[in-house]
Design a protein around this motif. Structure first.
Motif, short mmCIF file in Angstrom:
data_model
loop_
_atom_site.label_atom_id
_atom_site.label_comp_id
_atom_site.label_asym_id
_atom_site.label_seq_id
_atom_site.Cartn_x
_atom_site.Cartn_y
_atom_site.Cartn_z
N LYS A 198 -5.58 2.58 2.33
CA LYS A 198 -5.28 1.99 0.93
C LYS A 198 -5.38 0.32 0.75
N ALA A 218 0.87 -1.13 -0.09
CA ALA A 218 -0.02 0.06 -0.10
C ALA A 218 0.95 1.29 -0.01
N LEU A 225 2.38 6.19 -3.03
CA LEU A 225 1.53 6.71 -1.91
C LEU A 225 1.75 8.13 -1.63
N HIS A 276 -8.28 7.96 0.28
CA HIS A 276 -8.34 6.77 -0.28
C HIS A 276 -9.69 5.68 -0.39
N ASN A 336 -7.57 -1.89 -1.22
CA ASN A 336 -6.82 -2.88 -2.20
C ASN A 336 -7.58 -4.24 -2.07
#
Length: 706
Positions: free
Chosen positions: A607, A425, A429, A485, A611
């Motif tokens: 994130k 993640a 980023l 996110h 995901n």
């Protein structure tokens, strides 16, 4: 066909020489000296920040027409920002001493932060007294260890590597099979020997950073020989995990004019003197009988023979960083080592080189979070009634009533674990580098990191999947605070969002990118040492994973330490107060670190959770299969067979379906966490327990980062 004039122009250009770019490190220096971010340079050259990063890392080179434009830009910057030249008699390392903050202990009581110093060469007589033999530190029966034992280019300042394991007979086991004889009988003598005679240390990881302090690991017999107790005795010592002030060793250190950090003399004691002329004087000790190497992060390492332990810790130091404490502490220190807060800048008025902020870093000053981003005990959260950000990892179990008869009749429950999900993640980023700015009725922008107060409760999703918006997986019940996110994923799912208010950060950057890149390489290389390489197909990968920990227990410990470094480092970004005397509203030491950033931790976890949901949704779309339970980075599915190959989706060509769960040894791909019977999983679900917690055969542990 080209004209004669065009051919002669081409020949003249060839005779004058092809345009040459400066080395990658110089490209980065020039850009930073000009105060230009990678994103801005990418915009000017009509490229991407990742491409610019590759140019500056030497991974790729620009091609025409960008090449000529890039060269012209660098030449202009070079004219305005020439490389600083050290004055006569001054070492190159000393000339960069302004890249670090003033050499004095910081507010956390850590060792002095100073720029890397010129090397301290041991006296010829003392170096000759060392017993040095270059032999293998482990037996040759481990073929997987050959790559791990390969030594990098030796820094002439630190010929004996980054660390040594000191045994009771005075033998110091260094990396690469090097043995030294240490004559010290007291801790002050050990510190003096380490700094002046041992040749131990490690070079900086960033040109604006500082060299790693030498690490001396004490076995139980060495600790006793130096006057330390075998165990921390007495209630106060055990509670505080350090020696009391009146202990003779602590008095010896003070009498010799050495200092201890505020952590005192504990399992990871740091002993230092204020730096002189930019020369750092600090030694890190790790005391094995005091549980310096936590068995959760370093399984079995404390029981290894000294030579083998030196090899294991040396591999970690080479691939990650010289250990400076727990894996969590090392994870946080690695962030700063790879992107230091300061660099040398030229004062336009005086012409002198002074310390200035390093572009893309978090700087030297701590930043308070917005009230909804703070833990409830934080000073800015006192009296706050507007709700709090709840970006945590998944802990969800599907309602047993939603299980179909077909699922219940399947014989197996298979758990999949995402490799270093937080690390995956962290890739590319974008996080906030500055403090929060309050905005009312903002228009949502997925490019701006921050916290948004928005109502996502009206979004209807399949109840067989956890909600992507909450850690519990339950549907939101009204307006709440979400990280960028999470809100962006709602937009991606096709829903309109109308934030009510927000705390946004305007200065942004991919702060964790170097951290991600180094830890990813460490993880993949260590997996390869254990026989799990990236070129294996799925069947070969599963077979290799069944035996990888037995291939080399030392490298298995390194792998566990790398994973703990990731999770612990993320957890340290939101370190909570400790101690029975703490009261809500008081500041605690961690708040004085620029790296105390709960908003960055929230971004990583948000994130990672998104995901995970994206993969589950893609799998459901392709196969009609839905998860039974999720715990952080582990997801459990019903399966007709005991292998993930029995239920994972593949294309008609036999390749993993893009966007779904994929097996493999790199961060973001997955491996088998455990296999149990389906009836077992259903029983746990009906009892309100999470099968993902027990699928491995024991209770899973939620790390601090999770």
């Amino acid at each position: 066909m080209p004209t004669e004039e065009e051919l002669f122009e081409a020949v003249d250009a060839l005779l004058s020489g092809e345009p040459q770019l400066p080395p990658p490190a110089e490209r980065a220096r020039l850009r930073e000296a000009a105060g230009v971010t990678q994103a801005r340079l990418a915009q000017v050259l009509r490229s991407t920040p990742q491409t610019v990063k590759n140019w500056e890392n030497g991974r790729s080179e620009p091609r025409p027409p960008r090449l000529q434009a890039y060269i012209r830009l660098l030449e202009g910057w070079a004219a305005n920002h020439p490389a600083p030249e050290p004055s006569p008699g001054t070492s190159a390392a000393a000339s960069e001493r302004f890249a670090a903050a003033p050499a004095e202990p910081d507010r956390r009581g850590e060792a002095p932060v100073a720029a890397p110093a010129a090397p301290v060469e041991p006296a010829p007589s003392s170096r000759a007294a060392n017993r040095r033999t270059a032999g293998p530190s482990t037996s040759s029966r481990r073929p997987a260890a050959k790559k791990a034992a390969a030594k990098p280019a030796v820094d002439p300042r630190f010929p004996n590597g980054p660390l040594a394991v000191l045994d009771g007979d005075g033998t110091a086991y260094c990396t690469g099979g090097i043995l030294l004889q240490c004559p010290a009988t007291t801790i002050p003598q050990l510190v003096e020997w380490t700094l002046k005679e041992s040749g131990i240390g490690a070079a900086r990881l960033h040109r604006n950073g500082k060299d790693s302090d030498p690490l001396i690991v004490l076995t139980e017999s060495a600790a006793v020989k130096l006057g330390l107790p075998e165990r921390l005795e007495g209630f106060e010592a055990r509670r505080s995990l350090r020696l009391p002030e009146e202990h003779p060793v602590v008095k010896q250190v003070a009498k010799a004019k050495w200092k201890l950090t505020q952590r005192g003399f504990g399992p990871w004691a740091r002993i230092y003197r204020p730096a002189k002329a930019g020369q750092r004087q600090c030694v890190q000790l790790a005391i094995l009988p005091w549980d310096a190497l936590d068995a959760r992060a370093w399984p079995g390492a404390a029981e290894l023979p000294p030579a083998e332990l030196a090899r294991v810790l040396g591999v970690y130091a080479q691939r990650v960083i010289t250990p400076r404490g727990s894996a969590a502490v090392s994870g946080l220190e690695l962030m700063t080592a790879l992107l230091p807060p300061t660099r040398a800048v030229k004062d336009e008025q005086t012409g002198e080189w002074v310390s200035g902020r390093n572009s893309g870093s978090l700087g030297t000053e701590p930043v308070d979070p917005a009230p909804p981003e703070a833990p409830i005990e934080h000073p800015v959260a006192q009296g706050w009634t507007g709700g709090f950000l709840d970006e945590e990892a998944y802990q969800w179990v599907r309602d047993p009533k939603l299980l179909s008869d077909e699922e219940c009749l399947l014989p197996f429950a298979v758990g999949l674990d995402i490799n270093t999900a937080f690390l995956a993640a962290a890739a590319r980023l974008v996080v906030g580098l500055s403090g929060p700015e309050y905005v009312q009725r903002p228009v949502f922008d997925k490019k701006i990191p921050g916290s948004w107060y928005v109502d996502l409760s009206g979004i209807e999703l399949d109840p067989r999947l956890p909600s992507p918006f909450t850690p519990s997986g339950q549907r939101p019940e009204g307006p709440a605070w979400y990280q960028t996110h999470t809100v962006a994923y709602a937009v991606q799912l096709g829903y309109d969002v109308a934030p009510i208010e927000a705390y946004l950060r305007r200065e942004t950057g991919a702060y964790l990118d170097p951290w991600h890149d180094r830890l990813k390489t460490a993880y993949v290389d260590t997996m390869a040492d254990l026989g799990v390489t990236t070129d294996l197909d799925d069947h070969q990968f599963l077979a290799a994973m069944e035996q990888h920990k037995q291939a080399d227990p030392g490298m298995a410990a390194v792998l566990a330490a790398v994973k703990s470094t990731v999770k612990g480092g993320v957890g340290k970004l939101r370190e909570r107060p400790q101690g029975r005397h703490y009261r809500d509203g008081q500041r605690w030491p961690a708040l004085e670190r620029p790296t105390w950033r709960p908003d960055i931790r929230a971004a990583v976890i948000s994130k990672a959770r998104v995901n995970m949901h994206r993969k589950m949704a893609k799998t459901a779309e392709a196969t009609g299969q839905y998860p039974l339970a999720v715990l952080s980075d582990c997801v459990v599915y019903a399966s007709p067979g005991p292998s993930p190959l029995d239920f994972l989706p593949y294309t008609t060509s036999g390749k993993p379906l893009p966007g779904s769960f994929r097996l493999g040894p790199t961060p973001g791909l997955c491996k088998v966490e455990g296999v149990q019977g389906m009836a077992w999983a259903v029983d746990l679900m009906e009892q309100g327990s999470n099968p993902a917690r027990h699928i491995k055969g024991g209770d899973a542990v939620m790390d601090e980062g999770e």
